[in-house]
Scaffold this motif. Structure first.
Motif, PDB file in Angstrom:
ATOM      1  N   UNK A  22     -15.940   2.568   9.483  1.00 40.78           N
ATOM      2  CA  UNK A  22     -14.884   2.796   8.491  1.00 40.78           C
ATOM      3  C   UNK A  22     -14.499   4.275   8.546  1.00 40.78           C
ATOM      4  N   UNK A  23     -13.217   4.543   8.343  1.00 36.82           N
ATOM      5  CA  UNK A  23     -12.750   5.933   8.242  1.00 36.82           C
ATOM      6  C   UNK A  23     -12.445   6.219   6.773  1.00 36.82           C
ATOM      7  N   UNK A  30       0.841  -1.185   0.000  1.00 31.39           N
ATOM      8  CA  UNK A  30       0.000   0.000   0.000  1.00 31.39           C
ATOM      9  C   UNK A  30       0.883   1.244   0.000  1.00 31.39           C
ATOM     10  N   UNK A  31       0.613   2.116  -0.942  1.00 31.89           N
ATOM     11  CA  UNK A  31       1.367   3.365  -1.025  1.00 31.89           C
ATOM     12  C   UNK A  31       0.578   4.422  -0.249  1.00 31.89           C
ATOM     13  N   UNK A  32       1.098   4.720   0.920  1.00 34.06           N
ATOM     14  CA  UNK A  32       0.400   5.597   1.870  1.00 34.06           C
ATOM     15  C   UNK A  32       0.154   6.991   1.282  1.00 34.06           C
ATOM     16  N   UNK A  33       1.159   7.505   0.574  1.00 35.16           N
ATOM     17  CA  UNK A  33       1.028   8.848   0.019  1.00 35.16           C
ATOM     18  C   UNK A  33      -0.029   8.912  -1.074  1.00 35.16           C
ATOM     19  N   UNK A  34      -0.005   7.938  -1.953  1.00 32.04           N
ATOM     20  CA  UNK A  34      -0.919   7.958  -3.093  1.00 32.04           C
ATOM     21  C   UNK A  34      -2.236   7.255  -2.829  1.00 32.04           C
ATOM     22  N   UNK A  35      -2.363   6.615  -1.658  1.00 33.42           N
ATOM     23  CA  UNK A  35      -3.573   5.837  -1.335  1.00 33.42           C
ATOM     24  C   UNK A  35      -3.904   4.839  -2.437  1.00 33.42           C
ATOM     25  N   UNK A  36      -2.884   4.092  -2.825  1.00 28.43           N
ATOM     26  CA  UNK A  36      -3.049   3.092  -3.882  1.00 28.43           C
ATOM     27  C   UNK A  36      -2.325   1.823  -3.515  1.00 28.43           C
ATOM     28  N   UNK A  37      -2.751   0.765  -4.143  1.00 27.53           N
ATOM     29  CA  UNK A  37      -2.043  -0.512  -4.017  1.00 27.53           C
ATOM     30  C   UNK A  37      -1.161  -0.719  -5.231  1.00 27.53           C
ATOM     31  N   UNK A  38       0.002  -1.275  -4.968  1.00 24.77           N
ATOM     32  CA  UNK A  38       0.817  -1.720  -6.099  1.00 24.77           C
ATOM     33  C   UNK A  38       1.055  -3.208  -5.938  1.00 24.77           C
ATOM     34  N   UNK A  39       0.738  -3.951  -6.969  1.00 27.81           N
ATOM     35  CA  UNK A  39       0.914  -5.408  -6.887  1.00 27.81           C
ATOM     36  C   UNK A  39       2.071  -5.827  -7.798  1.00 27.81           C
ATOM     37  N   UNK A  40       2.662  -6.962  -7.445  1.00 26.54           N
ATOM     38  CA  UNK A  40       3.698  -7.545  -8.306  1.00 26.54           C
ATOM     39  C   UNK A  40       3.302  -8.981  -8.610  1.00 26.54           C
ATOM     40  N   UNK A  41       3.564  -9.406  -9.815  1.00 27.65           N
ATOM     41  CA  UNK A  41       3.199 -10.771 -10.212  1.00 27.65           C
ATOM     42  C   UNK A  41       4.463 -11.625 -10.327  1.00 27.65           C
ATOM     43  N   UNK A  42       4.255 -12.933 -10.335  1.00 32.27           N
ATOM     44  CA  UNK A  42       5.389 -13.864 -10.347  1.00 32.27           C
ATOM     45  C   UNK A  42       6.239 -13.688 -11.604  1.00 32.27           C
ATOM     46  N   UNK A  88     -13.887  10.562  -1.978  1.00 32.49           N
ATOM     47  CA  UNK A  88     -12.977   9.872  -1.053  1.00 32.49           C
ATOM     48  C   UNK A  88     -12.013   8.988  -1.834  1.00 32.49           C
ATOM     49  N   UNK A  89     -10.790   8.949  -1.360  1.00 33.99           N
ATOM     50  CA  UNK A  89      -9.799   8.086  -2.020  1.00 33.99           C
ATOM     51  C   UNK A  89      -9.289   6.999  -1.070  1.00 33.99           C
ATOM     52  N   UNK A  90      -9.821   6.998   0.149  1.00 34.05           N
ATOM     53  CA  UNK A  90      -9.292   6.035   1.115  1.00 34.05           C
ATOM     54  C   UNK A  90     -10.404   5.579   2.053  1.00 34.05           C
ATOM     55  N   UNK A  91     -10.442   4.284   2.277  1.00 34.49           N
ATOM     56  CA  UNK A  91     -11.373   3.716   3.257  1.00 34.49           C
ATOM     57  C   UNK A  91     -10.615   2.691   4.075  1.00 34.49           C
ATOM     58  N   UNK A  92     -10.861   2.733   5.369  1.00 35.32           N
ATOM     59  CA  UNK A  92     -10.141   1.799   6.234  1.00 35.32           C
ATOM     60  C   UNK A  92     -11.000   1.461   7.446  1.00 35.32           C
ATOM     61  N   UNK A  93     -11.110   0.201   7.748  1.00 31.28           N
ATOM     62  CA  UNK A  93     -11.836  -0.204   8.953  1.00 31.28           C
ATOM     63  C   UNK A  93     -11.084   0.332  10.167  1.00 31.28           C
ATOM     64  N   UNK A 118     -14.851  -8.108   5.684  1.00 32.54           N
ATOM     65  CA  UNK A 118     -14.577  -7.510   4.379  1.00 32.54           C
ATOM     66  C   UNK A 118     -13.324  -6.641   4.379  1.00 32.54           C
ATOM     67  N   UNK A 119     -12.942  -6.146   5.553  1.00 38.09           N
ATOM     68  CA  UNK A 119     -11.709  -5.344   5.623  1.00 38.09           C
ATOM     69  C   UNK A 119     -10.987  -5.660   6.917  1.00 38.09           C
ATOM     70  N   UNK A 120      -9.707  -5.364   6.920  1.00 41.00           N
ATOM     71  CA  UNK A 120      -8.951  -5.515   8.151  1.00 41.00           C
ATOM     72  C   UNK A 120      -8.178  -4.207   8.368  1.00 41.00           C
ATOM     73  N   UNK A 121      -8.173  -3.735   9.611  1.00 46.83           N
ATOM     74  CA  UNK A 121      -7.568  -2.416   9.896  1.00 46.83           C
ATOM     75  C   UNK A 121      -6.095  -2.420   9.503  1.00 46.83           C
ATOM     76  N   UNK A 122      -5.652  -1.319   8.938  1.00 50.66           N
ATOM     77  CA  UNK A 122      -4.257  -1.217   8.507  1.00 50.66           C
ATOM     78  C   UNK A 122      -4.080  -1.576   7.033  1.00 50.66           C
ATOM     79  N   UNK A 123      -5.145  -2.026   6.398  1.00 56.18           N
ATOM     80  CA  UNK A 123      -5.084  -2.379   4.978  1.00 56.18           C
ATOM     81  C   UNK A 123      -6.129  -1.560   4.207  1.00 56.18           C
ATOM     82  N   UNK A 124      -5.890  -0.245   4.096  1.00 51.96           N
ATOM     83  CA  UNK A 124      -6.895   0.618   3.474  1.00 51.96           C
ATOM     84  C   UNK A 124      -7.163   0.188   2.033  1.00 51.96           C
ATOM     85  N   UNK A 125      -8.381   0.417   1.592  1.00 51.23           N
ATOM     86  CA  UNK A 125      -8.774   0.193   0.187  1.00 51.23           C
ATOM     87  C   UNK A 125      -8.654  -1.260  -0.253  1.00 51.23           C
ATOM     88  N   UNK A 126      -8.457  -2.162   0.689  1.00 52.68           N
ATOM     89  CA  UNK A 126      -8.397  -3.589   0.325  1.00 52.68           C
ATOM     90  C   UNK A 126      -9.686  -4.266   0.815  1.00 52.68           C
TER      91      UNK A 126
END
Ligand SMILES: Cc1cc2nc3c(=O)[nH]c(=O)nc-3n(C[C@H](O)[C@H](O)[C@H](O)COP(=O)(O)OP(=O)(O)OC[C@H]3O[C@@H](n4cnc5c(N)ncnc54)[C@H](O)[C@@H]3O)c2cc1C
Length: 551
Positions: A540-541, A124-136, A466-471, A424-432
């Motif tokens: 949710x915040x 999770x990119x805290x500044x951009x409020x985005x996830x970045x994934x990597x594949x195998x 809103x760009x961020x949601x977090x339990x 559906x969500x776990x705290x500390x994992x925004x937008x997931x």
């Protein structure tokens, strides 16, 4: 609205989407459809070579539903309901895989799915409020939202039995069954495991193989499936009654067409009770479990009465009384482990070419070059089949390197069991968002409900910039306490009763024994989710960022 595109300089090759979905099973396909309908750019990563998830991977002989087919299919499209003819009351894997392929084609879903691609990590990119994934295979992509549609039974489990590398024959895991069926005819085959999968597999292959050795640790209470083809008249009636079927599944405890009898076992005479047991036994599917007296799953005395009824059903079908007793469960209540549904399983043990090996009497010591060695005997084999299940519910997430806002992984956060808000969500994992409906449920019904909820939540956010949601931690604590308290009410999820079951993680060495499934009725869960949404997603915040929009 937005197109799939590569990002700017310095990030060559990092693709950007509004949402990334991991998994193209029933959940991932549904959510792809929903989010795309809302105008989001969505990309799905799927490790398998096709759609279907469970129904892509589990292609072992005999694989089929325990859900009535027509209660399992998607409900969101009337056209789809009209077009698709289920051929059997409980469809086999090939039919279900065909169905999910039909859905993918009909709604043109494939163009947004990348097959044969395993997601290995997400940050999770805290500044951009985005996830970045990597594949195998080295791919990278970013998205505002990450939807984990990874299933609860997708991380298969291979037990660590010494010597597998020495084995000269072939071996398979049922959840990674080859697309080209192995030729088992006339071979000496050993099956490890006697859960729902093994019960289906064993029944199917016993007449084909030369010798079959069934390695059993825990006997299960298996009950007759009573499958059959759907004739034209029944087909017509099913299609006409879809509204009624889905109304019913929205009201029942586990979203099956069956529901518990509101009476207690002790409210009726013994004669009436036996008559009811027999009537349920004669019905197809889970009627004999989920249609039973309500206290079967909560009261040990009520349960024991029914358990003994089932034990006697098993004894009637197995000719050798010593073998029958090995097949009869005596150490756990009926329904404390998942009830396998069968079509001739017990009769398999009347065959001359089948041996039941009781691992409680004589545990497996190792696999040798020629077969399996238990404490007391060697079993020469050409093929070993592991029907040893899954690292259920948490495994698909804890096996992945997903790190949330503070760099914490699921493995760390869930070391003592799942901690979520609403599942559906776990705290500390925004937008997931976790889309796996981890309750004992006729899964597509719970998946559609939760998938709609997630889509609505994203629409709510977009409408407000809103760009961020977090339990919140507080909401998560409350939900986790509530889920633990519910778990103690049912044999299905009580870690002290369900001692040997994947429902509580007992099949995975080192996994903490705790409840994994949310043990409340599907309607109660749906009401709670709706209430949270109606109250502005309380618990949710939300956050606004420098830029709005979803990417
Ligand atoms: C043998 C068997 C029989 C079943 N029978 C029934 C039944 O009768 N009724 C019922 O309601 N349920 C049944 N289930 C449960 C079944 O899993 C659900 O019904 C449903 O298929 C779940 O769909 P899903 O999309 O949530 O998960 P899955 O079908 O498990 O799909 C998840 C997908 O995510 C992919 N994935 C996971 N991690 C990654 C990653 N890191 N990168 C890329 N891809 C990834 C997997 O490859 C998989 O394709 C059964 C399960 C099994 C194993």
């Amino acid at each position: 609205m937005v197109e799939r595109q590569s990002s700017g300089a310095g990030e060559a090759g990092v693709e950007r989407f509004d949402a990334i979905i991991i998994g193209a099973g029933v959940s991932g396909l549904f959510e792809l459809y929903r989010l795309r309908e809302m105008g989001l750019t969505v990309h799905v990563y799927e490790e398998g070579g096709g759609v279907g998830g469970t129904w892509y991977w589990n292609r072992y002989p005999g694989a089929r539903f325990d859900s009535e087919s027509y209660s399992y299919g998607y409900s969101f499209s009337d056209e789809l309901l009209r077009e698709w003819d289920w051929k059997e009351h409980f469809a086999g894997q090939p039919e279900t895989e065909r169905y999910l392929n039909y859905v993918a084609d009909k709604f043109d879903l494939r163009k947004d799915i990348q097959f044969n691609t395993r997601v290995v990590s997400a940050r999770f990119d805290e500044g951009g409020n985005r996830w970045e994934i990597a594949t195998a295979d080295g791919g990278r992509a970013r998205a505002r939202f990450l939807i984990a549609a990874v299933g609860i039974l997708s991380a298969h489990h291979l037990p660590d039995i010494p010597g597998l590398d020495d084995f000269k024959g072939e071996w398979y895991h049922t959840a990674r069954w080859p697309h080209r069926d192995p030729d088992l005819a006339g071979k000496r085959v050993g099956v490890i495991g006697t859960g729902a999968t093994a019960v289906q597999l064993i029944t199917e292959i016993a007449p084909v193989v030369g010798r079959l050795c069934v390695f059993q640790r825990t006997p299960n209470y298996c009950a007759p499936l009573r499958n059959g083809p759907i004739d034209a008249e029944t087909q017509r009636k099913i299609k006409a009654s879809y509204p009624e079927i889905f109304r019913r599944t929205s009201e029942t405890t586990a979203a099956f067409i069956h529901d518990f009898d509101p009476r207690s076992v002790f409210e009726v005479s013994e004669e009436e009770r036996i008559a009811r047991f027999e009537e349920l036994w004669a019905q197809p599917g889970f009627a004999k479990w989920l249609g039973n007296f309500r206290d079967i799953m909560t009261n040990p005395e009520a349960n024991e009465i029914y358990a003994e009824f089932v034990r006697n059903k098993i004894r009637e079908r197995v000719r050798d009384p010593a073998v029958a007793e090995k097949l009869v469960p005596k150490d756990h209540p009926f329904g404390a482990k998942r009830i396998p549904l069968e079509s001739g399983y017990y009769e398999v043990f009347n065959r001359d070419n089948v041996t039941l090996v009781d691992l409680r009497e004589s545990p497996i010591e190792r696999i040798t070059a020629d077969g399996i060695r238990t404490r007391d005997a060697d079993y020469p084999l050409d093929v070993i089949i592991f029907a040893t299940g899954f690292d259920a519910v948490t495994g698909p997430l804890t096996r992945l390197d997903i790190r949330g806002a503070k760099g914490v992984s699921f493995r760390e956060k869930w070391a003592d069991g799942p901690r979520t808000y609403l599942g559906v969500q776990t705290a500390g994992f925004p937008n997931l968002f976790i889309l796996n409906a981890a309750s004992f449920c006729n899964m597509p019904r719970c998946i559609e409900m939760l998938g709609d909820w997630i889509a609505d939540c994203i629409a709510y956010m977009r409408a407000r910039g809103y760009v961020r949601i977090e339990a919140t931690e507080e909401a998560e604590d409350g939900w986790t306490r509530h889920a633990a308290e519910r778990a103690n009410r049912s044999f299905l999820t009580r870690p002290d009763v369900t001692t040997d079951s994947w429902f509580v993680g007992a099949n995975i060495p080192g996994k903490k024994r705790t409840y994994l499934l949310y043990a409340n009725s599907a309607p109660a869960y749906r009401r709670k989710c709706a209430e949270v949404a109606a109250n502005g997603y309380e618990g949710f915040a939300f956050g606004k960022g420098e830029e709005s929009g979803s990417r």
